[in-house]
Motif scaffolding. Structure first.
Motif, mmCIF file in Angstrom:
data_model
loop_
_atom_site.group_PDB
_atom_site.id
_atom_site.type_symbol
_atom_site.label_atom_id
_atom_site.label_comp_id
_atom_site.label_asym_id
_atom_site.label_seq_id
_atom_site.Cartn_x
_atom_site.Cartn_y
_atom_site.Cartn_z
ATOM 1 N N CYS A 109 0.844 -1.195 0.000
ATOM 2 C CA CYS A 109 0.000 0.000 0.000
ATOM 3 C C CYS A 109 0.884 1.252 0.000
ATOM 4 O O CYS A 109 0.670 2.169 -0.783
ATOM 5 C CB CYS A 109 -0.923 0.008 1.214
ATOM 6 S SG CYS A 109 -1.922 1.497 1.382
ATOM 7 N N CYS A 117 -6.496 1.811 -3.032
ATOM 8 C CA CYS A 117 -6.375 1.503 -1.611
ATOM 9 C C CYS A 117 -7.714 1.024 -1.056
ATOM 10 O O CYS A 117 -8.748 1.647 -1.272
ATOM 11 C CB CYS A 117 -5.915 2.733 -0.828
ATOM 12 S SG CYS A 117 -5.617 2.355 0.910
ATOM 13 N N HIS A 126 -1.394 5.328 1.292
ATOM 14 C CA HIS A 126 -1.299 4.760 -0.060
ATOM 15 C C HIS A 126 -0.399 5.618 -0.952
ATOM 16 O O HIS A 126 -0.664 6.783 -1.176
ATOM 17 C CB HIS A 126 -2.694 4.633 -0.687
ATOM 18 C CG HIS A 126 -2.699 3.820 -1.937
ATOM 19 N ND1 HIS A 126 -2.574 2.458 -1.913
ATOM 20 C CD2 HIS A 126 -2.796 4.183 -3.228
ATOM 21 C CE1 HIS A 126 -2.608 2.002 -3.146
ATOM 22 N NE2 HIS A 126 -2.728 3.026 -3.972
#
Length: 172
Positions: A109, A117, A126
């Motif tokens: 992420c 995300c 993210h």
């Protein structure tokens, strides 16, 4: 056309996007393969014409009309392109995203590109490793935040008035 005050739009229940709203909106849910897209009528033509013209110009998959939900259905992978086009056309866009409260934020992420995300960081991390420590949703104004305990989701509505940066486009 004047915009509805945020105090009105953030109280609308999930799934309600009336045709009278003067700003475009997108709703992305984890349990669906296509996001819901609604746009106000452009000054120069029809809604369908704008979305088709935009789809062909940017390589978007052709949108489907959902008669029951009264919205266009567009693949989730086109979230950034739609938001950028909507902000350019109307000045801002309402974006409603669902995040999994049980999904931990991982390095994937933090180094991610695009707008995909879904984890518990709510997009705050993210792409942060690729964007100077700032997540891709950092410039978005959070309008509402609702937790659905039974589904394990947090539904967050943002008001976006700045286009996505290069991290989201995958260019950074």
């Amino acid at each position: 056309m004047p915009k509805l005050p945020k105090s009105v739009t953030h109280r609308l229940p999930l799934g309600y996007w009336g045709d009278h709203l003067p700003q475009p909106s997108v709703e992305k849910r984890p349990d669906e393969t296509r996001m819901r897209v609604r746009i106000p009528k452009p000054d120069y033509g029809h809604k369908k014409g704008w979305i088709i013209r935009h789809a062909s110009a940017t390589g978007l998959t052709f949108p489907d009309w959902d008669d029951e939900e009264r919205c266009y259905r567009v693949p989730k992978m086109h979230l950034a392109q739609f938001i950028n086009a909507a902000v350019e056309e109307w000045g801002d866009c309402s974006v409603r995203l669902a995040f999994n409260t049980q999904e931990r934020c991982t390095p994937a992420c933090k180094h991610g590109t695009g707008a995909a995300c879904t984890c518990s960081c709510l997009g705050a991390n993210h792409g942060a490793a690729r964007n100077g420590g700032e997540g891709v949703y950092a410039a978005w104004e959070r309008v509402s935040d609702v937790t659905d305990e039974t589904a394990g989701l947090r539904i967050v509505t943002f008001r976006v008035s700045d286009p996505f940066n290069d991290v989201v486009r995958g260019a950074a």
